[in-house]
Design a protein around this motif. Structure first.
Motif, PDB file in Angstrom:
ATOM      1  N   SER A 130      15.172 -51.589  21.413  1.00  0.00           N
ATOM      2  CA  SER A 130      14.619 -50.674  20.406  1.00  0.00           C
ATOM      3  C   SER A 130      15.549 -49.502  20.107  1.00  0.00           C
ATOM      4  O   SER A 130      15.268 -48.683  19.232  1.00  0.00           O
ATOM      5  CB  SER A 130      13.250 -50.143  20.858  1.00  0.00           C
ATOM      6  N   GLU A 131      16.644 -49.408  20.845  1.00  0.00           N
ATOM      7  CA  GLU A 131      17.613 -48.326  20.623  1.00  0.00           C
ATOM      8  C   GLU A 131      18.358 -48.550  19.312  1.00  0.00           C
ATOM      9  O   GLU A 131      18.473 -49.673  18.822  1.00  0.00           O
ATOM     10  CB  GLU A 131      18.617 -48.271  21.775  1.00  0.00           C
ATOM     11  N   SER A 132      18.893 -47.467  18.772  1.00  0.00           N
ATOM     12  CA  SER A 132      19.688 -47.568  17.546  1.00  0.00           C
ATOM     13  C   SER A 132      21.169 -47.664  17.899  1.00  0.00           C
ATOM     14  O   SER A 132      21.547 -47.558  19.068  1.00  0.00           O
ATOM     15  CB  SER A 132      19.453 -46.330  16.667  1.00  0.00           C
ATOM     16  N   GLY A 136      21.511 -50.730  20.583  1.00  0.00           N
ATOM     17  CA  GLY A 136      20.530 -51.633  19.985  1.00  0.00           C
ATOM     18  C   GLY A 136      21.150 -52.927  19.497  1.00  0.00           C
ATOM     19  O   GLY A 136      20.569 -54.009  19.651  1.00  0.00           O
ATOM     20  N   LYS A 166      20.297 -52.538  13.090  1.00  0.00           N
ATOM     21  CA  LYS A 166      20.537 -51.401  13.986  1.00  0.00           C
ATOM     22  C   LYS A 166      21.772 -50.613  13.565  1.00  0.00           C
ATOM     23  O   LYS A 166      21.870 -49.419  13.805  1.00  0.00           O
ATOM     24  CB  LYS A 166      20.705 -51.879  15.433  1.00  0.00           C
ATOM     25  N   ASP A 167      22.727 -51.315  12.943  1.00  0.00           N
ATOM     26  CA  ASP A 167      23.941 -50.650  12.460  1.00  0.00           C
ATOM     27  C   ASP A 167      24.515 -51.485  11.324  1.00  0.00           C
ATOM     28  O   ASP A 167      25.263 -52.432  11.555  1.00  0.00           O
ATOM     29  CB  ASP A 167      24.965 -50.499  13.586  1.00  0.00           C
TER      30      ASP A 167
END
Length: 261
Positions: A130-132, A136, A166-167
């Motif tokens: 769930s991290e960016s 992520g 995410k990116d």
């Protein structure tokens, strides 16, 4: 003339002296305010540096944890494979020993153990998915690879799409959509696959663009959109000069011969 010069020099010295005195007087008068302001700026700068350092440390710690999960998963899978790879005895005339065929019970047990290794790794990834940013991206890519190996194509597709978003500027972005397209093909969702391949192939500078544009056309063909498929195959031919362009040309001819153009 010399008198004028002397007068000017004297005047300049007096003005300089007055300016210096005024600055000194100002600093003296507002000394506490200036010191407090300077201290505030220093504290703010230190705080910003601390936050950046903490964020970098947190990111590096997370990436190290993800790498550890990956390493453990590879080791667990290798241990299971080794456990169930039994070679039969071979005579000198027979050459290399053959791999012994597993019983149905052994196959089922092996499958369960591989599933357990996958579940353990997915659980260990925990909140990282769930991290960016890069954390992520990496966590979702690893989760996708684990799901794909387990033939859980829907979960793999979802993780590849999550990794992409995410990116969106990451070099992995088009590859994530390409892999999501592969999952969609496995699921028989040809329209979704076409959409993912189209997105991947449209990314500027993507080195596998011709490949994914070809697969975009192929997905259209599988969904029975033959005219759309021919159109995209022709785009591959017009835009590229490689093996995929050659295959695209062959596909156009094949569809034309079969009256599906």
């Amino acid at each position: 003339m010399s008198e004028t010069v002397l007068t000017l020099k004297k005047s300049n010295k007096e003005n300089t002296g007055d300016s210096a005195q005024k600055v000194e007087s100002f600093i003296s008068k507002y000394r506490k305010i200036i010191l407090v302001s300077f201290a505030a700026v220093v504290v703010a700068a230190v705080a910003v540096c601390t936050v950046v350092l903490l964020r970098n440390k947190a990111k590096n710690d997370a990436l190290a944890a993800i790498y550890s999960v990956e390493t453990s998963y590879i080791e667990d899978v290798a241990a299971v494979e080794s456990k169930y790879t039994v070679k039969e005895e071979a005579s000198e005339d027979e050459g290399e020993p053959a791999v012994k065929e597993l019983t149905e019970e052994e196959k089922a047990t092996k499958s369960d153990e591989l599933a357990a290794a996958a579940a353990k790794a997915i659980e260990a990834l925990g909140s990282y998915v769930s991290e960016s940013g890069v954390v992520g991206v990496r966590a979702n890519l690893l989760a996708a690879e684990i799901h794909y190996a387990a033939k859980d194509y829907l979960s793999a597709q979802d993780c590849y799409l999550a990794a992409a978003e995410k990116d969106v500027k990451a070099y992995t972005y088009p590859a994530c959509y390409s892999n999501a397209g592969s999952c969609a093909l496995e699921l028989g969702k040809y329209a979704d696959a076409a959409s993912y391949f189209e997105k991947a192939s449209s990314v500027k500078g993507y080195i596998l663009a011709s490949h994914d544009m070809f697969r975009f056309a192929m997905a259209k063909e599988l969904s029975e959109d033959y005219s759309g498929a021919v159109k995209v195959y022709q785009e591959v031919v017009d835009k590229y000069d490689d093996e995929w362009a050659n295959l695209a040309q062959s596909s156009i001819i094949r569809l034309s011969v079969n009256g599906k153009n």
